[in-house]
Design a protein around this motif. Structure first.
Motif, PDB file in Angstrom:
ATOM      1  N   LEU A 117       0.853  -1.180   0.000  1.00  0.00           N
ATOM      2  CA  LEU A 117       0.000   0.000   0.000  1.00  0.00           C
ATOM      3  C   LEU A 117       0.890   1.231   0.000  1.00  0.00           C
ATOM      4  O   LEU A 117       1.633   1.472   0.956  1.00  0.00           O
ATOM      5  CB  LEU A 117      -0.905   0.012   1.237  1.00  0.00           C
ATOM      6  N   TYR A 118       0.829   1.998  -1.076  1.00  0.00           N
ATOM      7  CA  TYR A 118       1.572   3.255  -1.149  1.00  0.00           C
ATOM      8  C   TYR A 118       0.690   4.366  -0.566  1.00  0.00           C
ATOM      9  O   TYR A 118      -0.471   4.518  -0.956  1.00  0.00           O
ATOM     10  CB  TYR A 118       1.956   3.568  -2.592  1.00  0.00           C
ATOM     11  N   VAL A 119       1.250   5.112   0.369  1.00  0.00           N
ATOM     12  CA  VAL A 119       0.503   6.110   1.131  1.00  0.00           C
ATOM     13  C   VAL A 119       1.154   7.473   0.936  1.00  0.00           C
ATOM     14  O   VAL A 119       2.362   7.628   1.157  1.00  0.00           O
ATOM     15  CB  VAL A 119       0.467   5.764   2.633  1.00  0.00           C
ATOM     16  N   ALA A 120       0.350   8.460   0.552  1.00  0.00           N
ATOM     17  CA  ALA A 120       0.864   9.822   0.362  1.00  0.00           C
ATOM     18  C   ALA A 120       0.023  10.785   1.180  1.00  0.00           C
ATOM     19  O   ALA A 120      -1.155  10.565   1.419  1.00  0.00           O
ATOM     20  CB  ALA A 120       0.801  10.214  -1.117  1.00  0.00           C
ATOM     21  N   GLY A 121       0.652  11.868   1.599  1.00  0.00           N
ATOM     22  CA  GLY A 121      -0.065  12.900   2.335  1.00  0.00           C
ATOM     23  C   GLY A 121       0.874  13.790   3.111  1.00  0.00           C
ATOM     24  O   GLY A 121       2.024  14.010   2.713  1.00  0.00           O
ATOM     25  N   ALA A 122       0.344  14.302   4.227  1.00  0.00           N
ATOM     26  CA  ALA A 122       1.160  15.073   5.165  1.00  0.00           C
ATOM     27  C   ALA A 122       1.520  14.132   6.294  1.00  0.00           C
ATOM     28  O   ALA A 122       0.801  14.022   7.292  1.00  0.00           O
ATOM     29  CB  ALA A 122       0.392  16.284   5.667  1.00  0.00           C
ATOM     30  N   LEU A 123       2.614  13.411   6.139  1.00  0.00           N
ATOM     31  CA  LEU A 123       2.984  12.312   7.022  1.00  0.00           C
ATOM     32  C   LEU A 123       4.375  12.512   7.594  1.00  0.00           C
ATOM     33  O   LEU A 123       5.184  13.253   7.048  1.00  0.00           O
ATOM     34  CB  LEU A 123       2.985  10.983   6.259  1.00  0.00           C
ATOM     35  N   TYR A 124       4.662  11.785   8.666  1.00  0.00           N
ATOM     36  CA  TYR A 124       6.037  11.706   9.173  1.00  0.00           C
ATOM     37  C   TYR A 124       6.290  10.328   9.784  1.00  0.00           C
ATOM     38  O   TYR A 124       7.083   9.562   9.271  1.00  0.00           O
ATOM     39  CB  TYR A 124       6.314  12.813  10.184  1.00  0.00           C
ATOM     40  N   HIS A 125       5.586   9.997  10.877  1.00  0.00           N
ATOM     41  CA  HIS A 125       5.703   8.664  11.480  1.00  0.00           C
ATOM     42  C   HIS A 125       4.567   7.787  10.965  1.00  0.00           C
ATOM     43  O   HIS A 125       3.399   8.077  11.185  1.00  0.00           O
ATOM     44  CB  HIS A 125       5.619   8.757  13.007  1.00  0.00           C
ATOM     45  N   ILE A 126       4.906   6.691  10.326  1.00  0.00           N
ATOM     46  CA  ILE A 126       3.902   5.756   9.830  1.00  0.00           C
ATOM     47  C   ILE A 126       4.538   4.378   9.686  1.00  0.00           C
ATOM     48  O   ILE A 126       5.725   4.257   9.332  1.00  0.00           O
ATOM     49  CB  ILE A 126       3.307   6.233   8.480  1.00  0.00           C
ATOM     50  N   GLY A 127       3.770   3.359  10.000  1.00  0.00           N
ATOM     51  CA  GLY A 127       4.258   1.995   9.856  1.00  0.00           C
ATOM     52  C   GLY A 127       5.463   1.684  10.708  1.00  0.00           C
ATOM     53  O   GLY A 127       6.290   0.840  10.339  1.00  0.00           O
ATOM     54  N   GLY A 128       5.593   2.386  11.841  1.00  0.00           N
ATOM     55  CA  GLY A 128       6.711   2.136  12.748  1.00  0.00           C
ATOM     56  C   GLY A 128       8.022   2.741  12.303  1.00  0.00           C
ATOM     57  O   GLY A 128       9.078   2.382  12.824  1.00  0.00           O
ATOM     58  N   ALA A 129       7.980   3.664  11.346  1.00  0.00           N
ATOM     59  CA  ALA A 129       9.219   4.259  10.836  1.00  0.00           C
ATOM     60  C   ALA A 129       8.975   5.724  10.483  1.00  0.00           C
ATOM     61  O   ALA A 129       7.831   6.187  10.422  1.00  0.00           O
ATOM     62  CB  ALA A 129       9.709   3.504   9.608  1.00  0.00           C
ATOM     63  N   ILE A 130      10.052   6.436  10.267  1.00  0.00           N
ATOM     64  CA  ILE A 130       9.962   7.807   9.773  1.00  0.00           C
ATOM     65  C   ILE A 130       9.938   7.760   8.254  1.00  0.00           C
ATOM     66  O   ILE A 130      10.893   7.302   7.614  1.00  0.00           O
ATOM     67  CB  ILE A 130      11.144   8.655  10.269  1.00  0.00           C
ATOM     68  N   ARG A 131       8.835   8.219   7.694  1.00  0.00           N
ATOM     69  CA  ARG A 131       8.683   8.237   6.238  1.00  0.00           C
ATOM     70  C   ARG A 131       8.049   9.585   5.853  1.00  0.00           C
ATOM     71  O   ARG A 131       6.823   9.720   5.824  1.00  0.00           O
ATOM     72  CB  ARG A 131       7.807   7.073   5.758  1.00  0.00           C
ATOM     73  N   PRO A 132       8.856  10.577   5.553  1.00  0.00           N
ATOM     74  CA  PRO A 132       8.306  11.902   5.261  1.00  0.00           C
ATOM     75  C   PRO A 132       7.404  11.917   4.030  1.00  0.00           C
ATOM     76  O   PRO A 132       7.867  11.754   2.905  1.00  0.00           O
ATOM     77  CB  PRO A 132       9.551  12.769   5.043  1.00  0.00           C
ATOM     78  N   ASN A 133       6.104  12.043   4.264  1.00  0.00           N
ATOM     79  CA  ASN A 133       5.095  12.371   3.253  1.00  0.00           C
ATOM     80  C   ASN A 133       4.803  11.300   2.208  1.00  0.00           C
ATOM     81  O   ASN A 133       3.857  11.455   1.438  1.00  0.00           O
ATOM     82  CB  ASN A 133       5.467  13.683   2.565  1.00  0.00           C
ATOM     83  N   LEU A 134       5.584  10.241   2.177  1.00  0.00           N
ATOM     84  CA  LEU A 134       5.344   9.173   1.207  1.00  0.00           C
ATOM     85  C   LEU A 134       5.924   7.875   1.757  1.00  0.00           C
ATOM     86  O   LEU A 134       7.089   7.837   2.160  1.00  0.00           O
ATOM     87  CB  LEU A 134       5.990   9.513  -0.137  1.00  0.00           C
ATOM     88  N   ALA A 135       5.090   6.815   1.786  1.00  0.00           N
ATOM     89  CA  ALA A 135       5.533   5.554   2.384  1.00  0.00           C
ATOM     90  C   ALA A 135       4.966   4.377   1.611  1.00  0.00           C
ATOM     91  O   ALA A 135       3.968   4.493   0.897  1.00  0.00           O
ATOM     92  CB  ALA A 135       5.095   5.484   3.846  1.00  0.00           C
ATOM     93  N   ALA A 136       5.611   3.219   1.795  1.00  0.00           N
ATOM     94  CA  ALA A 136       5.121   1.950   1.272  1.00  0.00           C
ATOM     95  C   ALA A 136       4.924   1.015   2.458  1.00  0.00           C
ATOM     96  O   ALA A 136       5.868   0.761   3.223  1.00  0.00           O
ATOM     97  CB  ALA A 136       6.113   1.354   0.283  1.00  0.00           C
ATOM     98  N   LEU A 137       3.688   0.512   2.633  1.00  0.00           N
ATOM     99  CA  LEU A 137       3.362  -0.346   3.770  1.00  0.00           C
ATOM    100  C   LEU A 137       3.077  -1.762   3.299  1.00  0.00           C
ATOM    101  O   LEU A 137       2.434  -1.972   2.260  1.00  0.00           O
ATOM    102  CB  LEU A 137       2.139   0.187   4.520  1.00  0.00           C
ATOM    103  N   ASP A 138       3.539  -2.746   4.076  1.00  0.00           N
ATOM    104  CA  ASP A 138       3.224  -4.138   3.811  1.00  0.00           C
ATOM    105  C   ASP A 138       1.752  -4.373   4.154  1.00  0.00           C
ATOM    106  O   ASP A 138       1.320  -4.094   5.273  1.00  0.00           O
ATOM    107  CB  ASP A 138       4.130  -5.042   4.655  1.00  0.00           C
ATOM    108  N   LEU A 139       0.971  -4.894   3.217  1.00  0.00           N
ATOM    109  CA  LEU A 139      -0.458  -5.082   3.444  1.00  0.00           C
ATOM    110  C   LEU A 139      -0.743  -6.085   4.546  1.00  0.00           C
ATOM    111  O   LEU A 139      -1.802  -6.030   5.190  1.00  0.00           O
ATOM    112  CB  LEU A 139      -1.143  -5.547   2.157  1.00  0.00           C
TER     113      LEU A 139
END
Length: 862
Positions: free
Chosen positions: A379-401
């Motif tokens: 799952l590719y996630v975009a937005g106004a992000l910083y901490h997601i999925g247990g890691a620091i991923r500024p504004n764009l992340a890839a999460l294991d489904l």
């Protein structure tokens, strides 16, 4: 009256034109944007140069190479595709063209430096296609839940066979009338007859069989009522009867509904947005609709919180920005605290049967999700992000489904990402960002090495907003709204080491207790051993100083120099023979003076120089630049010296009489008193660069940044094309630095800070920016000026050169040949000028050496 009479006869106008030809033609310059210069992800309020270092202060959190607001990223390595051209603006929609390239849409003006109005086609090899339908509309605000700026352009694209459907906010495409939705021939870009028309912004499109579904802010489509959702024939554009009717039910005041996202799965259409009811059922911001009937199914996400009005324009306003379906799961992203019976802020996975939450937990701690895409169990996630999925991923992340954990994939984007699209091994992402991957964090303070254009390691940490930055030796002084710097308490004024960024021993605590100077600073300026401080205070260092003071740059001791103002000092501008102070005051030392005054630099005695500003809107001078005997002023005012001068004017340095210079900047209907519309001025040869918040210059659409001549303010041929407010200008050698709240300038993505290299035509082909040059030809203002009989001309040569120095009258006739073809060594020089037998009036001293020219103006009086 002398200076007004220059323009009173045709003969003298011709003389002035001849003089401009004489002086300007040899100095004709081209301006080249140095694209090596790193940018920042927020406004730059102030800058200062010391040698090869440019210091920045502002509201930013990152500095990095300017990539633009749309990039192609490898799904495996997270590397950027360097072949793709930079986009000057934001990409908010992208779709693969089926041949390895992309159609992109958004809010942009150039792609790869080539004009493209919000829509472009990038080929598989990274080349920009000739395909160029121009999308044109009107910018607007969306009122609820907050005032949101919605620029004209493209929000969504859908490619169906040879047809590209376009949705957004526009009224024409390629000159043909189309209201917010249109269809183009994907090969030629021709506008197709398909033309249903909507009365509001279209935000999303989806397709099932021969039906195109559109969602947005509209209330009518094809002339019939359709709140937020409509179904259209893909071939004819005919409106279908399908009508889910998304509405908001507010107990306080009516607010518009909107649909932000569509996802189609078999016979179901999942929609997300801002609504309280849809398809005949109460649903909070997300629903599943029958594709044939438009009725809401029993599926209910039970999104929380509920929407309600608080008071004074404040809402509790949940919204769903994006919906993605994968097998038996539906992923919902937006701004909410939970759904499906559990707490999942901003991102949740629900089953497609009952709407219950699934175990998938991305652990998004803050921010909002704006776009989701599922590919290959990711799952590719975009937005106004910083901490997601247990890691620091500024504004764009890839999460294991399966686990919700972030993968190693980390493109590092420096500001919010608004959209994601997948094409083969690539993702195309777009948004408000300015740099991807190689940026570095900064907290409102940064420094750039001008030899490379990259950030240095200088990185002081603040807990607020630095505003003004000045340099003296290796000390960097910063004022702003902060209380901690480098983990040490420092209230609003601090001195830093110019090399390391460490706190200097110079301590602004000597200025007095909090609540006096240390909490009310508005401006800083350095001259020699003095740091001038302007603000609103009464007792710095427990000595009587009212709103302006001079401190020792080495010890922070308050000097004896004292001017007593009965209001704020918002600007301090020291010159060799005087110190100008501006602000909303009414008396200086008990003498009635307002807006701006000149003080003696030795005694702070009030000087007689006093420009008269038109009463009405309180005049405010934000910036002052002196060139010889001319003072250029910028700020907010209606008139000066009885002449109409809106926000920018030039006055005589000796008499304060208004001069003909008038760039005629205009902010239209948004004129606000006490808010500076011209915020920056700088000189470059015979040109004045003007920056601010204005929207036009000389009646032409030249907003934010204009280049005009120094005599009457006519627009130069060069138009920098800036898309945001300019806060500061700095002319240094052969470079003009521009700082502000822009994201693009000169047709290129460049955020917050930009540098134009000013070249003569002979040197334009050179590949090396002028940043690397050690020194430039300089000529000091004539002293004294005005001159009655004797004056001194001073100049500095960077290298041994053949020199010409002459003085011309206003008709362009030679008045005195002081140096003719003489070889002089590098360094400072001075030449005496005798004017005893000259007619009163203005004259121009022209210095030429090493292929360059400099000019100073002098007024001869009796």
């Amino acid at each position: 009256m002398l200076q007004r009479s220059w323009f009173d006869s045709r003969r003298q106008r011709l003389g002035w034109a001849a003089l401009l030809l004489l002086f300007v033609s040899p100095m004709a310059r081209t301006q080249e944007l140095d694209t090596r210069l790193w940018g920042v992800n927020g406004p730059v309020r102030s800058m200062a140069r010391s040698g090869q270092t440019l210091y920045l202060a502002g509201d930013f959190s990152a500095i990095g190479p300017s990539t633009g607001g749309g990039v192609a990223i490898d799904r495996g390595s997270a590397a950027l595709d360097s072949r793709f051209p930079h986009v000057a603006g934001r990409v908010t929609a992208a779709v693969p063209d089926g041949h390895g390239g992309w159609f992109i849409g958004g809010h942009f003006t150039h792609v790869g430096g080539v004009p493209r109005a919000n829509l472009a086609h990038i080929l598989a090899n990274g080349q920009l296609a000739d395909w160029a339908p121009a999308v044109v509309g009107e910018d607007s605000y969306v009122r609820d839940p907050d005032f949101e700026w919605r620029p004209a352009g493209v929000n969504t694209l859908l490619l169906l066979r040879r047809t590209l459907f376009v949705g957004g906010s526009f009224h024409t495409i390629s000159g043909q009338a189309r209201a917010d939705i249109a269809a183009l021939d994907a090969a030629s870009g021709a506008v197709l007859p398909w033309n249903p028309g909507a009365d509001g912004e279209v935000r999303c499109l989806g397709q099932r069989e021969e039906v195109l579904y559109a969602g947005g802010d509209f209330a009518h489509v094809a002339g019939e009522v359709r709140n937020g959702l409509a179904a259209l024939g893909t071939r004819t554009g005919r409106l279908r009867s399908w009508n889910p009717n998304a509405v908001i039910i507010s107990p306080a005041l009516p607010a518009p509904s909107r649909v932000r996202s569509l996802a189609i799965s078999d016979r179901l259409i999942y929609v997300g947005g801002d609504f309280d009811a849809i398809g005949g059922q109460p649903r909070n911001s997300v629903a599943a609709l029958d594709a044939r009937t438009g009725r809401a199914t029993s599926w209910d996400a039970r999104l929380g919180p509920s929407r309600h009005y608080v008071a004074h324009g404040t809402w509790v306003w949940p919204m769903v920005s994006t919906v993605a379906v994968h097998k038996r799961s539906i992923y919902i992203g937006g701004s909410f605290w939970g759904a499906g019976g559990t707490v999942r802020p901003g991102l949740v996975a629900l089953d497609t049967q009952a709407g219950d939450a699934l175990p998938f937990d991305p652990e998004l701690t803050e921010g909002a999700v704006l776009s989701l895409v599922v590919r290959d169990n990711t799952l590719y996630v975009a937005g106004a992000l910083y901490h997601i999925g247990g890691a620091i991923r500024p504004n764009l992340a890839a999460l294991d489904l399966r686990t919700g954990r972030a993968t190693e994939w980390n493109p590092r984007v420096d500001a919010p990402v608004e959209m994601i699209a997948v094409g083969g091994r690539q993702l195309f992402v777009g948004g408000r960002f300015s740099s991807v991957h190689d940026w570095e964090p900064r907290t409102g303070l940064a420094a750039i090495d001008l030899a490379t254009g990259r950030a240095t390691s200088w990185a002081p940490r603040t807990n607020g907003r630095p505003r003004t930055i000045v340099v003296s030796g290796n000390r960097v002084f910063v004022e702003g709204s902060f209380s901690v710097v480098n983990d040490v308490s420092r209230l609003n004024l601090v001195a830093l080491d110019g090399t390391t960024g460490a706190l200097d021993t110079w301590d602004a605590g000597a200025l007095g207790p909090p609540g006096l100077l240390s909490s009310s600073i508005y401006s800083l300026a350095v001259q020699g051993e003095r740091l001038y401080v302007g603000g609103y205070f009464s007792s710095p260092g427990m000595q009587p100083r009212y709103s302006v003071a001079a401190l020792d740059v080495n010890t922070a001791a308050v000097s004896d120099w004292a001017a007593l103002l009965d209001g704020r000092a918002t600007g301090v501008f020291p010159e060799n023979d005087r110190v100008y102070v501006s602000g909303p005051f009414y008396h200086v030392g008990g003498v009635a003076r307002t807006t701006i005054v000149a003080l003696d630099p030795a005694t702070a005695t009030l000087l007689p120089w006093a420009p008269e500003f038109t009463a009405g809107c309180s005049a405010l001078v934000e910036v002052l630049v002196r060139s010889g005997s001319t003072i250029y002023l910028g700020g907010t005012f209606y008139g000066v010296g009885g002449a109409d001068r809106i926000d920018a004017a030039a006055v005589d340095a000796a008499t304060a009489a208004v001069l003909p210079w008038d760039p005629q900047v205009d902010v239209g209907d948004s004129y606000v008193c006490n808010f500076p519309h011209v915020k920056a001025l700088a000189m470059s040869g015979r040109e004045v660069w003007v920056g601010g918040t204005f929207t036009s210059t000389r009646g032409q659409a030249v907003p934010y940044l204009a280049v005009v001549d120094d005599a009457v303010g006519e627009l130069a041929d060069f138009r920098p094309r800036c898309n945001g407010a300019v806060e500061a200008l700095l002319a240094s050698g052969d470079t003009m630095f521009v700082a502000g709240a822009f994201q693009q300038i000169g047709g290129q993505p460049q955020s917050g800070i930009a540098a134009f290299v000013l070249r003569t035509p002979a040197s334009r082909g050179g590949a090396v920016p002028v940043f690397s040059r050690a020194g430039r030809l300089s000529m000091a203002p004539v002293v004294p000026n005005p001159v009655a009989s004797q004056a001194m001309l001073r100049f500095t040569l960077p290298t041994t050169s053949v020199v010409d120095l002459a003085v011309y009258d206003i008709q362009g006739r030679l008045a005195a040949g002081l140096i003719a073809g003489q070889t002089l060594v590098a360094g400072p020089h001075e030449v005496a000028l005798s004017t005893e037998a000259w007619r009163p009036g203005f004259y121009f001293c022209r210095l030429s050496a090493g292929g360059e020219s400099r000019i100073q103006k002098v007024l001869v009086v009796r």
